[in-house]
Design an enzyme around this catalytic site. Structure first.
Site, short mmCIF file in Angstrom:
data_model
loop_
_atom_site.label_atom_id
_atom_site.label_comp_id
_atom_site.label_asym_id
_atom_site.label_seq_id
_atom_site.Cartn_x
_atom_site.Cartn_y
_atom_site.Cartn_z
N VAL A 9 7.22 -7.55 4.01
CA VAL A 9 7.14 -8.19 2.69
C VAL A 9 8.06 -9.42 2.61
CG1 VAL A 9 7.59 -7.87 0.22
CG2 VAL A 9 6.54 -6.03 1.54
N ARG B 83 21.09 -6.43 12.87
CA ARG B 83 20.22 -6.63 14.05
C ARG B 83 19.56 -8.00 14.03
NH1 ARG B 83 19.09 -1.47 12.16
NH2 ARG B 83 17.49 -2.23 10.74
N SER B 84 19.30 -8.53 12.85
CA SER B 84 18.54 -9.79 12.75
C SER B 84 19.43 -11.01 12.53
CB SER B 84 17.55 -9.71 11.58
OG SER B 84 16.71 -8.61 11.74
N ARG C 250 12.15 1.66 -10.61
CA ARG C 250 10.89 1.43 -11.33
C ARG C 250 10.72 2.28 -12.57
NH1 ARG C 250 7.20 1.74 -6.04
NH2 ARG C 250 7.61 -0.32 -5.17
N CYS D 42 2.50 -0.94 -4.64
CA CYS D 42 1.39 -1.84 -4.28
C CYS D 42 0.02 -1.31 -4.73
CB CYS D 42 1.41 -2.11 -2.78
SG CYS D 42 1.62 -0.63 -1.78
N GLN E 104 -5.25 2.89 2.59
CA GLN E 104 -4.07 2.03 2.70
C GLN E 104 -3.79 1.56 4.12
OE1 GLN E 104 -2.00 4.59 -0.83
NE2 GLN E 104 -0.62 3.16 0.19
N SER F 215 0.44 -2.16 7.16
CA SER F 215 1.53 -3.04 6.71
C SER F 215 2.20 -2.53 5.44
CB SER F 215 1.03 -4.47 6.51
OG SER F 215 -0.13 -4.47 5.72
N LYS G 254 3.88 8.11 -7.67
CA LYS G 254 4.31 6.77 -8.12
C LYS G 254 3.16 6.05 -8.80
CE LYS G 254 7.46 5.90 -4.25
NZ LYS G 254 7.56 5.23 -2.95
N HIS H 196 -4.97 -3.20 1.08
CA HIS H 196 -5.36 -1.85 0.65
C HIS H 196 -6.69 -1.91 -0.11
CE1 HIS H 196 -1.44 -0.56 1.78
NE2 HIS H 196 -0.89 -0.39 0.61
N GLN I 249 -1.80 -6.14 -0.14
CA GLN I 249 -0.62 -5.49 -0.74
C GLN I 249 0.67 -6.17 -0.35
OE1 GLN I 249 -1.57 -4.39 2.20
NE2 GLN I 249 0.48 -4.13 3.07
N1 LIG Z 1 4.91 -3.25 2.89
C1 LIG Z 1 4.32 -3.27 1.69
O1 LIG Z 1 3.14 -3.54 1.55
C2 LIG Z 1 5.14 -2.97 0.48
C3 LIG Z 1 4.53 -3.07 -0.78
C4 LIG Z 1 5.28 -2.80 -1.92
C5 LIG Z 1 6.60 -2.44 -1.78
N2 LIG Z 1 7.17 -2.33 -0.55
C6 LIG Z 1 8.59 -2.00 -0.46
O2 LIG Z 1 9.25 -3.15 0.05
C7 LIG Z 1 10.40 -2.76 0.81
C8 LIG Z 1 10.31 -3.41 2.19
O3 LIG Z 1 9.12 -3.00 2.82
P1 LIG Z 1 8.59 -3.66 4.17
O4 LIG Z 1 7.21 -3.11 4.33
O5 LIG Z 1 8.77 -5.13 4.19
O6 LIG Z 1 9.56 -2.98 5.27
P2 LIG Z 1 9.97 -3.47 6.73
O7 LIG Z 1 8.91 -4.32 7.34
O8 LIG Z 1 10.38 -2.24 7.45
O9 LIG Z 1 11.25 -4.39 6.47
C9 LIG Z 1 12.48 -3.86 6.07
C10 LIG Z 1 13.46 -4.99 5.85
O10 LIG Z 1 14.69 -4.42 5.41
C11 LIG Z 1 15.74 -4.87 6.26
N3 LIG Z 1 16.81 -3.91 6.39
C12 LIG Z 1 16.75 -2.67 6.93
N4 LIG Z 1 17.97 -2.10 6.93
C13 LIG Z 1 18.81 -2.99 6.37
C14 LIG Z 1 20.21 -3.02 6.11
N5 LIG Z 1 20.98 -1.98 6.41
N6 LIG Z 1 20.74 -4.11 5.54
C15 LIG Z 1 19.97 -5.18 5.22
N7 LIG Z 1 18.64 -5.23 5.45
C16 LIG Z 1 18.08 -4.15 6.02
C17 LIG Z 1 15.06 -5.10 7.59
O11 LIG Z 1 15.89 -5.93 8.40
P3 LIG Z 1 15.83 -5.84 10.02
O12 LIG Z 1 14.59 -6.56 10.42
O13 LIG Z 1 17.07 -6.56 10.41
O14 LIG Z 1 15.82 -4.40 10.37
C18 LIG Z 1 13.79 -5.78 7.12
O15 LIG Z 1 14.03 -7.12 6.80
C19 LIG Z 1 10.38 -1.23 0.81
O16 LIG Z 1 11.20 -0.79 -0.25
C20 LIG Z 1 8.94 -0.90 0.51
O17 LIG Z 1 8.78 0.37 -0.08
C21 LIG Z 1 6.47 -2.60 0.58
#
Ligand SMILES: NC(=O)c1ccc[n+]([C@@H]2O[C@H](COP(=O)([O-])OP(=O)(O)OC[C@H]3O[C@@H](n4cnc5c(N)ncnc54)[C@H](OP(=O)(O)O)[C@@H]3O)[C@@H](O)[C@H]2O)c1
Length: 346
Positions: A23, A48-49, A108, A137, A164, A167, A222, A251, A326
């Site tokens: 996201v 890590r990043s 939320r 989403c 779903q 991603s 949710k 989705h 999404q």
């Molecule tokens: N994916 C969707 O479609 C979607 C839709 C609605 C809501 N969400 C919500 O959005 C959030 C992110 O989802 P995502 O799908 O983008 O997940 P993701 O691809 O796993 O990305 C997670 C992000 O969080 C960072 N992160 C993890 N541990 C961290 C730490 N200790 N300190 C700082 N940053 C940290 C990661 O950084 P690194 O790369 O360095 O590990 C990465 O940038 C979640 O809460 C999810 O429920 C997601």
């Protein structure tokens, strides 16, 4: 402030927490594509990043490790790094004077936190006390099609079934779908790390815990609760079945909707054709209806398969099928739209 200095409300410093995630990357793309009027963008992720460079508006911005000083001088923070990070760091960002738009589920259902889909309840934004929540989403994508109908002919009950994409569970889940599909085609074994079941050529119930009291999983709960909060209508009855399908992005949701009064498919088409952020894809002659590959990369939610639900002889029920990206409308785009309201309303 002299006229030459940037106004932090209209020209804010923006930060993305989770900037390397599925996201977070799309959030930065949305800010750039929509020419969001920021004066600076800060990108945070895990250690890590740290140091990874991200292209933005023709420049390269380094990703920094999130820490206690990350919000100094920041006006708006888009959080997208999971609920635990939001719970730990959002209060810190607020204490530093930033407004938080949170994409996790952490806040939320907090009654003090607006849960916003701008096309539906943008007016709730002005009541924020430092945090505005982006809905789930599936809830956003379904709500985009349901809200215009609800306004025209109050919805009494909705039954939804989601399909779903990977991603939705983040960047690592997308990699698992790609890698496990390659392994399957090459007849190689693959040990899944993200999901509890094989993902390639398979379909399974959403990978969140089941509440033993209700039988619904977390995702379904949710969607049901958040729909009522977004619509500000506790009377609307919602049931959901959430399923993972081996699709990378976008989705789909099958919706069965019961209204207060009889409603015809032609009226549904007319109402949704005029709805912002919705596009009708309903070509029965060509069997062309909403599909995730066509919804991917699009801000609009696609709606089709609009038909009378013949199981309800009263004529008050219709069935629809929707597809929405999404990562965009279900997450990043919705958050950036909220940020746009913050800067234009101030
Ligand atoms: N994916 C969707 O479609 C979607 C839709 C609605 C809501 N969400 C919500 O959005 C959030 C992110 O989802 P995502 O799908 O983008 O997940 P993701 O691809 O796993 O990305 C997670 C992000 O969080 C960072 N992160 C993890 N541990 C961290 C730490 N200790 N300190 C700082 N940053 C940290 C990661 O950084 P690194 O790369 O360095 O590990 C990465 O940038 C979640 O809460 C999810 O429920 C997601």
């Amino acid at each position: 402030m002299s006229p030459a200095e940037p106004n932090p409300r209209r020209n804010p410093v923006v930060a993305i927490v989770g900037a390397t995630g599925a996201v977070g990357v799309v959030m930065a793309q949305c800010l750039e594509e929509r020419r969001f009027p920021l004066v600076a963008l800060r990108l945070y992720a895990s250690p890590r990043s740290a140091g990874r460079m991200t292209a933005f508006n023709g420049a390269a911005i380094p990703v920094e490790a999130l820490g206690e000083r990350s919000f100094d001088g920041v006006d708006i923070v888009l959080f997208s790094a999971g609920g635990a990070i939001s719970r730990d760091f959002a209060p810190l960002a607020m204490r530093r004077g930033a407004i938080v738009i949170d994409n996790s589920s952490a806040f939320r259902m907090d009654p003090a936190v607006p849960l916003v889909v701008p096309e539906i309840n943008a007016e709730a934004i002005s009541g924020h006390k430092g945090i505005i929540a982006n809905p789930n989403c599936v809830a956003i994508i379904a709500a985009m099609a349901l809200w215009p109908l609800h306004r025209a002919n109050r919805i009494r009950r909705v039954s939804m079934a989601s399909y779903q994409a990977a991603s939705g569970a983040g960047a690592a889940a997308m990699a698992e779908l790609r890698q496990s599909t390659e392994a399957h085609l090459a007849d190689r074994p693959y040990a899944n790390r993200i999901f509890p079941h094989p993902y390639a050529f398979n379909v399974f119930s959403h990978n969140t815990a089941i509440d033993p009291a209700t039988g619904y999983n977390d995702e379904e709960t949710k969607v049901m609760r958040e729909t009522r909060k977004i619509f500000d209508d506790d009377a609307i009855r919602v049931t959901a079945t959430c399923i993972r399908v081996p699709v990378l992005r976008a989705h789909c949701i099958a919706l069965d909707v019961e209204c207060e009064r009889p409603i015809a498919p032609a009226a549904v088409r007319e109402i949704l054709a005029a709805a912002p952020g919705v596009r009708i894809v309903d070509d029965a002659a060509r069997n062309h209806f909403p599909m995730p590959n066509e919804a991917s990369g699009q801000g609009d939610v696609l709606v089709g398969r609009i038909r009378q639900d013949v199981s309800d002889p009263s004529g008050r029920s219709v069935a629809l099928f929707v597809a929405g990206d999404q990562l965009l409308k279900g997450a990043a785009l919705n958050a950036v739209q909220i940020a746009e309201y913050l800067v234009t309303a101030s």
